[in-house]
Scaffold this motif. Structure first.
Motif, short mmCIF file in Angstrom:
data_model
loop_
_atom_site.label_atom_id
_atom_site.label_comp_id
_atom_site.label_asym_id
_atom_site.label_seq_id
_atom_site.Cartn_x
_atom_site.Cartn_y
_atom_site.Cartn_z
N GLN A 49 0.80 -1.23 0.00
CA GLN A 49 0.00 0.00 0.00
C GLN A 49 0.83 1.27 0.00
OE1 GLN A 49 -1.78 1.43 3.83
NE2 GLN A 49 -1.50 -0.68 4.48
N LYS A 50 2.12 1.19 0.30
CA LYS A 50 2.89 2.43 0.32
C LYS A 50 2.89 3.10 -1.06
CE LYS A 50 7.71 0.94 -0.48
NZ LYS A 50 7.60 -0.49 -0.88
N ALA A 51 2.56 2.36 -2.10
CA ALA A 51 2.48 2.96 -3.43
C ALA A 51 1.36 4.00 -3.51
CB ALA A 51 2.28 1.89 -4.49
N CYS A 52 0.21 3.68 -2.90
CA CYS A 52 -0.95 4.58 -2.95
C CYS A 52 -1.90 4.10 -1.88
CB CYS A 52 -1.61 4.53 -4.32
SG CYS A 52 -2.97 5.69 -4.53
N SER A 53 -1.90 4.77 -0.73
CA SER A 53 -2.53 4.16 0.45
C SER A 53 -3.82 4.83 0.88
CB SER A 53 -1.52 4.13 1.60
OG SER A 53 -1.09 5.44 1.90
N ASN A 54 -4.39 5.67 0.07
CA ASN A 54 -5.69 6.25 0.43
C ASN A 54 -6.66 5.12 0.79
OD1 ASN A 54 -8.52 7.21 -0.04
ND2 ASN A 54 -7.44 9.13 -0.40
N ILE A 55 -7.42 5.30 1.86
CA ILE A 55 -8.27 4.19 2.33
C ILE A 55 -9.35 3.81 1.30
CG2 ILE A 55 -7.82 4.53 4.80
CD1 ILE A 55 -10.47 6.00 5.04
N ALA A 56 -9.69 4.73 0.40
CA ALA A 56 -10.65 4.37 -0.65
C ALA A 56 -10.01 3.41 -1.65
CB ALA A 56 -11.14 5.62 -1.37
N ILE A 57 -8.72 3.58 -1.91
CA ILE A 57 -8.00 2.66 -2.81
C ILE A 57 -7.88 1.30 -2.10
CG2 ILE A 57 -5.84 2.22 -4.06
CD1 ILE A 57 -7.30 4.62 -5.21
N LEU A 58 -7.58 1.32 -0.80
CA LEU A 58 -7.48 0.05 -0.06
C LEU A 58 -8.83 -0.66 -0.05
CD1 LEU A 58 -5.20 1.03 2.99
CD2 LEU A 58 -4.57 0.17 0.73
N ASP A 59 -9.89 0.10 0.14
CA ASP A 59 -11.24 -0.48 0.13
C ASP A 59 -11.54 -1.11 -1.23
OD1 ASP A 59 -14.14 -0.65 1.14
OD2 ASP A 59 -14.36 0.57 -0.68
N VAL A 68 -3.30 -7.16 2.02
CA VAL A 68 -2.51 -5.94 2.10
C VAL A 68 -1.24 -6.12 2.92
CG1 VAL A 68 -3.63 -4.91 4.14
CG2 VAL A 68 -2.83 -3.42 2.29
N ASP A 69 -0.21 -5.39 2.50
CA ASP A 69 1.04 -5.31 3.24
C ASP A 69 1.11 -3.94 3.90
OD1 ASP A 69 3.73 -6.50 3.82
OD2 ASP A 69 4.41 -4.67 2.84
N ALA A 70 1.70 -3.90 5.11
CA ALA A 70 1.87 -2.64 5.82
C ALA A 70 3.32 -2.53 6.24
CB ALA A 70 0.95 -2.59 7.04
N GLY A 74 1.18 3.23 10.91
CA GLY A 74 0.20 4.04 10.18
C GLY A 74 -0.47 3.24 9.07
N GLU A 75 0.31 2.40 8.39
CA GLU A 75 -0.29 1.59 7.32
C GLU A 75 -1.17 0.48 7.88
OE1 GLU A 75 2.63 2.40 3.48
OE2 GLU A 75 2.49 0.36 4.25
N GLN A 104 6.13 1.69 18.99
CA GLN A 104 4.68 1.74 18.77
C GLN A 104 4.23 0.58 17.89
OE1 GLN A 104 3.32 4.97 16.23
NE2 GLN A 104 1.34 5.04 17.29
N THR A 105 5.01 0.30 16.85
CA THR A 105 4.60 -0.75 15.93
C THR A 105 4.73 -2.14 16.56
OG1 THR A 105 5.43 0.66 14.16
CG2 THR A 105 4.85 -1.58 13.55
N LEU A 106 5.78 -2.36 17.36
CA LEU A 106 5.91 -3.65 18.04
C LEU A 106 4.72 -3.88 18.97
CD1 LEU A 106 7.51 -6.23 18.54
CD2 LEU A 106 8.96 -4.98 20.16
N ASP A 107 4.36 -2.84 19.75
CA ASP A 107 3.18 -2.96 20.62
C ASP A 107 1.95 -3.32 19.78
OD1 ASP A 107 4.71 -2.24 22.77
OD2 ASP A 107 3.98 -0.16 22.85
N MET A 108 1.80 -2.65 18.67
CA MET A 108 0.60 -2.79 17.85
C MET A 108 0.49 -4.20 17.24
SD MET A 108 -0.40 0.01 15.01
CE MET A 108 -2.01 0.16 14.32
N VAL A 109 1.58 -4.70 16.65
CA VAL A 109 1.48 -6.02 16.01
C VAL A 109 1.25 -7.11 17.05
CG1 VAL A 109 2.82 -5.43 13.95
CG2 VAL A 109 4.01 -6.43 15.91
N VAL A 110 1.81 -6.93 18.27
CA VAL A 110 1.62 -7.93 19.33
C VAL A 110 0.18 -7.87 19.83
CG1 VAL A 110 2.29 -8.59 21.67
CG2 VAL A 110 4.05 -8.01 19.97
N GLU A 111 -0.29 -6.67 20.11
CA GLU A 111 -1.63 -6.53 20.69
C GLU A 111 -2.73 -6.91 19.70
OE1 GLU A 111 -1.52 -2.55 22.33
OE2 GLU A 111 0.11 -3.21 23.67
N LEU A 112 -2.57 -6.53 18.45
CA LEU A 112 -3.62 -6.82 17.46
C LEU A 112 -3.48 -8.21 16.84
CD1 LEU A 112 -3.63 -3.46 15.47
CD2 LEU A 112 -5.39 -4.23 17.07
N GLY A 113 -2.28 -8.79 16.92
CA GLY A 113 -2.05 -10.06 16.25
C GLY A 113 -1.87 -9.89 14.75
N VAL A 114 -1.01 -8.95 14.37
CA VAL A 114 -0.68 -8.79 12.94
C VAL A 114 0.60 -9.59 12.67
CG1 VAL A 114 0.07 -7.16 11.16
CG2 VAL A 114 -1.71 -6.50 12.79
#
Ligand SMILES: *Cc1c(COP(=O)(O)O)cnc(C)c1O
Length: 417
Positions: A49-59, A68-70, A74-75, A104-114
């Protein structure tokens, strides 16, 4: 794109410009869907998504079975806002790929299970301490690379990316210390693919997978599928590309005695050709031997020419509807107070010129192939607000990002006292 244009996806450019203002990013949904279709043979298409990450494009891509890859917290946040769910599904909807975790990202992937695709040995240990027993994948640097510029080459020892191919055993040990299973391997070594190069990559993948062994249930060919920026560039032969990877996958599946899923991770390939940057000509001036078209868009909007010397197709849209204009040799630049703010430049910053139809103040210049690494690399340099983005689908323009206001520019700033 022909040098003289009037429409994008059937909609009149002057009307789009009047309705939404300029500069303006416009995306044609149809092109994205077409490109997704070209990759249907792969088990998983995972959009970088780093190519074009507007949430409408992701949708849009999500609704067409693309995962999707993040590459940042933020992604991940964007992916979830667009309806992707975190979790260890098979295949996972969101994967975090990087060479580091910030806190922040380490916390996020652990807590959300990404699920995480680790590009350094340190990531394995840091993740293992926080989430022992999970599955991970490894991004491998096979020791060689490819890329349309030194800045986009993502393999070899000059690249910071991935786990060095000779350190896989060490990484297996690190994973074992925390009960992590290495369930997949990934190689993304840069843009531009010829078949000989590809066979080098896929055989490096095969060797790496054999070192890890039968815990491998997926391999990812990464991104880097080239797009035709210049007239005469061909679209990549995705069928041949698939066959090469499918053969590798087949050999591994036979060796391991179970199915091995084949992923591809395109960014540019899905987004580049769908996007146009529409700008208004605000000055036309002759300086010695050079004629300049100066636009209201600059490298704050599209950074690829100044960053990589990238070539983008360009066209003129006459505001008065003219269907014929004489051509002239011109340099096309933007409004920024910086001499590098030139769209017609080559690698190394050399200013070049382009043959374009005659244009006057009030006409539009349309820069094509701007959908990938266009708006996502935009900045507020020179205190220019980020542009609006419009997605054309089913013949209608949809505003998918409001233009920033002047107040947005200073919203997070504080004068002490
Ligand atoms: C940027 C990136 C891609 C996409 O690269 P393209 O050249 O746009 O296809 C794929 N995978 C990863 C991990 C990336 O960082």
């Amino acid at each position: 794109m022909t040098p003289l244009v009037h429409e994008i996806a059937g909609l009149a450019i002057p009307e789009l410009a009047q309705q939404f203002g300029t500069p303006l990013y416009v995306y044609d949904a149809r092109t994205i869907l077409e490109r997704i279709g070209h990759l249907a043979a792969f088990d998983v298409v995972r959009y970088a998504q780093k190519a074009c990450s507007n949430i409408a494009i992701l949708d849009l891509v999500r609704k067409n079975n693309v995962l999707v890859d993040a590459v940042s917290a933020g992604e991940i946040h964007r992916a979830m806002a667009a309806g992707y769910k975190p979790g260890f599904n098979d295949p996972p909807e969101i994967v975090y790929t990087a060479d580091i975790f910030d806190h922040q990202t380490l916390d996020m992937v652990v807590e959300l299970g990404v699920p995480v695709n680790c590009g350094s040995p340190d990531m394995i240990s840091q993740y293992g301490q926080r989430a022992p027993g999970n599955s991970i994948t490894l991004r491998i640097n096979p020791g060689f690379g490819h890329g349309h510029s030194q800045k986009t080459n993502t393999g070899g020892e000059q690249s910071k990316h991935g786990i060095w191919h000779e350190q896989i055993e060490d990484c297996i040990e690190r994973a074992n210390e925390h009960g992590l299973t290495i369930a997949g391997l990934h190689m993304h070594i840069g843009s531009g693919t010829d078949m000989e190069h590809l066979s080098q990559v896929s055989s490096a993948m095969e060797q790496a997978a054999l070192v890890v062994g039968s815990s491998i249930t997926s391999i990812s060919a990464g991104g880097g599928l080239p797009t035709p920026y210049r007239d005469g560039d061909d679209l990549v032969d995705t069928a041949a590309y698939y066959e090469q990877w499918d053969a590798t996958r087949g050999r591994l599946a036979k060796e391991f005695g179970h199915h091995v899923s084949l992923e591809i991770e395109p960014g540019r390939y899905l987004a580049a050709e769908s996007g146009y940057l529409v700008a208004e000509v605000r000055a036309v001036k002759q300086m010695g031997g050079n004629r300049y078209y100066l636009l209201d868009a600059g490298f704050n909007n599209l950074a690829r020419p100044i960053m990589y010397g990238s070539y983008h197709p360009m066209a003129v849209c006459p505001a008065n509807g003219d269907t014929e204009r004489a051509h002239q040799q011109v340099v096309v630049g933007g409004p920024l107070c910086e001499s590098g703010d030139i769209f017609t430049q080559e690698d190394g910053g050399f200013v070049s010129s382009r043959s374009l139809p005659e244009a006057h103040v009030g006409d539009y210049v349309v820069i094509g192939c701007a959908g990938a690494y266009g708006h996502t690399m935009a900045s507020n340099y020179n205190s220019k607000p980020l542009t609006a983005e419009v997605l054309i689908s089913d013949g209608s323009p949809h505003l998918i990002r409001e233009r920033q206001s002047l107040d947005d520019l200073i919203r997070h700033e504080r004068i002490p006292g």
